[in-house]
Design an enzyme around this catalytic site. Structure first.
Site, PDB file in Angstrom:
ATOM      1  N   SER A 193      82.565  -2.968  72.726  1.00 43.72           N
ATOM      2  CA  SER A 193      81.525  -2.064  73.198  1.00 43.72           C
ATOM      3  C   SER A 193      80.952  -2.483  74.544  1.00 43.72           C
ATOM      4  O   SER A 193      80.185  -1.733  75.138  1.00 43.72           O
ATOM      5  CB  SER A 193      80.389  -1.988  72.165  1.00 43.72           C
ATOM      6  OG  SER A 193      79.881  -3.281  71.896  1.00 43.72           O
ATOM      7  N   HIS A 231      86.972   2.866  72.803  1.00 41.08           N
ATOM      8  CA  HIS A 231      85.628   2.567  72.313  1.00 41.08           C
ATOM      9  C   HIS A 231      85.063   3.759  71.557  1.00 41.08           C
ATOM     10  O   HIS A 231      84.741   4.788  72.153  1.00 41.08           O
ATOM     11  CB  HIS A 231      84.719   2.174  73.479  1.00 41.08           C
ATOM     12  CG  HIS A 231      83.330   1.827  73.047  1.00 41.08           C
ATOM     13  ND1 HIS A 231      82.220   2.076  73.817  1.00 41.08           N
ATOM     14  CD2 HIS A 231      82.866   1.261  71.898  1.00 41.08           C
ATOM     15  CE1 HIS A 231      81.141   1.680  73.171  1.00 41.08           C
ATOM     16  NE2 HIS A 231      81.500   1.184  72.007  1.00 41.08           N
ATOM     17  N   GLU A 246      85.526   6.442  74.539  1.00 43.29           N
ATOM     18  CA  GLU A 246      85.711   5.957  75.899  1.00 43.29           C
ATOM     19  C   GLU A 246      87.073   5.280  75.982  1.00 43.29           C
ATOM     20  O   GLU A 246      87.353   4.332  75.237  1.00 43.29           O
ATOM     21  CB  GLU A 246      84.619   4.949  76.273  1.00 43.29           C
ATOM     22  CG  GLU A 246      83.258   5.574  76.479  1.00 43.29           C
ATOM     23  CD  GLU A 246      82.190   4.549  76.813  1.00 43.29           C
ATOM     24  OE1 GLU A 246      81.305   4.865  77.626  1.00 43.29           O
ATOM     25  OE2 GLU A 246      82.233   3.421  76.257  1.00 43.29           O
ATOM     26  N   ASN A 292      77.056   2.665  76.637  1.00 50.76           N
ATOM     27  CA  ASN A 292      76.160   1.547  76.341  1.00 50.76           C
ATOM     28  C   ASN A 292      75.393   1.093  77.576  1.00 50.76           C
ATOM     29  O   ASN A 292      74.251   0.642  77.484  1.00 50.76           O
ATOM     30  CB  ASN A 292      76.946   0.382  75.741  1.00 50.76           C
ATOM     31  CG  ASN A 292      77.249   0.603  74.275  1.00 50.76           C
ATOM     32  OD1 ASN A 292      76.611   1.421  73.619  1.00 50.76           O
ATOM     33  ND2 ASN A 292      78.235  -0.101  73.747  1.00 50.76           N
TER      34      ASN A 292
END
Length: 652
Positions: free
Chosen positions: A424, A445, A457, A495
């Site tokens: 992540s 991800h 992702e 993130n």
């Protein structure tokens, strides 16, 4: 036999058989059938001929079918919506289509719709104007009104005709939710009259329906009572209560406008149709509808990112924690054979149990659930690696652990298999340092909860080629996810932008501000949940790990650090910033605030600021990809069109 003279058309074809049945086939340019303005104008000319040929006895009825394998009609042509939102154009266009569909309904000869695959929006509205509807009873057939997802509601007479067929409660529910129905459910609601097993049976059943003058029956009185007398306002009130739980009127006006229309005319389906135009027109050009169309086109654009050719049948997932187990379950749900590896069965079994719950929730039939369970296999020794088309690592966010796993994996994979990490936040280049072929490692991800969030992702390192990234995107599409390609950089896209937003709110809560107020403010702005609740959902341990990786260490002695130290990690442990019961945060009273949405805008500012930084750094290719990635990965208010579009419009 000599065919009757018909108008020249680009979107339709027509033939007459020896029984004088007319066969009308729609086959518009492109992969799916849509009702463009040109297609509707051509249908007008065709219906004029049907009226003449029916009057003279040259045809005894018409069966409408699709010439495309993809389905019947996917709806109106969304690419025309921006031009159609012009108030000087739209009302007349709607009235013209209303008049056309009414002429179809008033044909003296029967017109029958034969449905396979997608029958959505304007396609369903056209089918409802026909006298009888036959659908293929298989898993590819989907029937519904998705217009609410574009900030509008059915505008070709579908509001009234669906109420006529299904009754007010069922019809309003499918319009308000945008839910797509399976054929059995559509038949149960009386939107479809007959089901057949195979597409090749549509012609035979269509023929019989024409020759026996089949006509669909209206909803029974017991259903229509819900729109009569004082019941109508009562039902409308209940619908508003339900709508308010999901969306605010100022954010998503379409459901409320539809309910208002129902409260005025729900007891008279013809009046409901007549009222559509005035209620529909303001919605089409609204900022919400404009932004939702943008989101639709950006989402559709993501489907073009994968390369053609790769086939994915077997997936191996390493790590049976929440993320790994849920990734494995999702792949099995989507039809792939999956092996799930961890140190022992004690660690794998909870993931298998969660998977079975997911299968029961998503798959309606026992044999489908059993088949999905069979596709997901525990594999403590990792024997599935050698056969897998895709191997995904989803273990703890520790660099040395990931490096060790991939060093051992590298020599075991078959040629051409995807080797991916679900990290992540850690850059791929660091994970790939120990590999002989670092170019082979890509990032895939996923986001928690995997079954709900559509984004994956696809992480590109400096080692990767276009082909490797294209294969990763193709895999994401194959399991029904939306891939956004991002550069390997700390936190990637989602993130990276989420952390300043969540940590900023946590810091405010640490200083004594009400966490309930902060969460309520974010929701008032348009976020699906508040930042404190989101941190609990992500997991405080995961949040701390990502924050540290991004250079935002959690202060020792903070409540955040104390909760982690005591094992209170959020939703997954039953307590974090909130206590959790049956998957729901237990919140106290929300203090009053003069400008809740304004406070929400203040909270979201770090997210918007960071999205701009990420684009400027080239982590994503452009602002459009950043907007759709943040929407799909965080739930950022779709009605605002994404963080950068919202800032451009002065709304964030």
């Amino acid at each position: 036999m000599i065919q009757p003279q018909m108008p020249e058309t680009k979107h339709w074809s027509f033939t007459r058989d020896v029984e004088n049945i007319g066969w009308l086939t729609i086959n518009t340019p492109g992969p799916v059938n849509t009702l463009s303005r040109e297609a509707i104008m051509e249908l007008e000319a065709l219906v004029s001929r049907f009226e003449e040929l029916g009057q003279s006895g040259e045809i005894v009825g018409v069966v409408l079918l699709s010439g495309k394998d993809s389905g019947f009609i996917a709806g109106a042509d969304v690419s025309e919506f921006d031009a159609m939102s012009d108030f000087s154009v739209l009302p007349e266009a709607l009235k013209r289509t209303h008049a056309l569909f009414e002429r179809i309904e008033n044909l003296k000869i029967p017109m029958v719709a034969g449905i396979h695959g997608f029958c959505l929006g304007g396609g369903l509205e056209l089918a409802l104007a026909c006298h009888y509807r036959i659908a293929v009873n298989d898993d590819k057939t989907r029937i519904g009104f998705p217009e609410v997802n574009l900030g509008i509601f059915p505008g070709f007479g579908g509001t009234g005709r669906s109420i006529r067929q299904a009754g007010p409660v069922d019809a309003m529910q499918i319009m308000l939710t945008g839910r797509m129905l399976r054929p059995g459910a559509a038949r149960g609601m009386n939107l479809v009259d007959k089901l057949v097993r195979h597409r090749d049976m549509l012609r035979w059943e269509g023929r019989k329906a024409v020759l026996t003058h089949k006509r669909s029956s209206e909803a029974p009185l017991v259903k229509r009572l819900m729109a009569m007398g004082p019941m109508k306002s009562y039902v409308a009130g209940k619908m508003r209560e339900q709508a308010a739980k999901k969306a605010r009127r100022e954010h998503y006006p379409a459901p409320y406008a539809l309910i208002d229309l129902f409260e005025s005319h729900g007891d008279d389906w013809r009046a409901m149709i007549r009222g559509e135009v005035d209620a529909f027109v303001p919605l089409m050009g609204s900022p919400t509808a404009t932004n939702l169309r943008r989101v639709f086109f950006l989402s559709e654009g993501l489907k073009k990112q994968g390369i053609k050719g790769p086939k994915f049948a077997r997936v191996h997932v390493i790590g049976a924690g929440v993320m790994g187990g849920d990734i494995a379950a999702w792949c099995a749900l989507r039809g792939m054979s999956v092996t799930l590896q961890d140190l022992d069965m004690a660690r794998i079994q909870p993931a298998l149990d969660r998977a079975k719950k997911l299968f029961r929730k998503r798959l309606k039939k026992r044999h489908q659930v059993d088949a999905a369970v069979m596709r997901l296999e525990a594999d403590p020794t990792g024997r599935g690696v050698a056969r897998a088309d895709v191997v995904i690592e989803a273990v703890v966010e520790k660099l040395e652990v990931k490096q060790t796993i991939f060093s051992e994996l590298e020599g075991k994979l078959k040629p051409g298999a995807i080797m991916a990490t679900n990290t992540s936040s850690i850059e791929l280049e660091r994970i790939a340092e120990a590999l002989k072929e670092p170019a082979r490692l890509i990032g895939l991800h996923f986001f928690n909860p995997v079954a709900q969030l559509p984004l994956v992702e696809v992480i590109r390192s400096t080692f990767n080629s276009d082909e490797e990234i294209g294969r990763g995107a193709a895999f994401a599409l194959a399991i029904g996810k939306s891939p956004v390609v991002v550069k390997s950089a700390p936190g990637f896209l989602v993130n990276r932008v989420l952390m300043p937003y969540m940590l900023g709110a946590v810091e405010r809560a640490e200083r004594g501000e009400s966490k309930e107020l902060l969460d309520a403010a974010a929701v008032a702005f348009g976020m699906p949940m508040g930042p404190i609740e989101l941190m609990d959902t992500v997991g405080l341990d995961v949040g701390k790990s990502v924050a540290t990786e991004l250079g935002h260490p959690v202060p020792e002695g903070s409540k955040f650090a104390q909760l982690i130290a005591s094992g209170k990690l959020g939703r997954k442990t039953g307590e974090g910033f909130y206590k959790w019961v049956d998957g729901k945060a237990q919140k106290g009273e929300t203090p009053a605030h003069a400008d809740l949405a304004g406070l929400g805008r203040e909270l979201v500012k770090p997210l918007v600021d960071t999205t701009e930084v990420v684009v400027n750094e080239g982590v994503v290719a452009n602002a459009d990809l950043a907007d759709i990635g943040v929407i799909l990965g965080t739930g950022f208010a779709p009605f605002l069109g994404g963080p950068l579009k919202a800032r451009k419009d002065g709304r964030a």
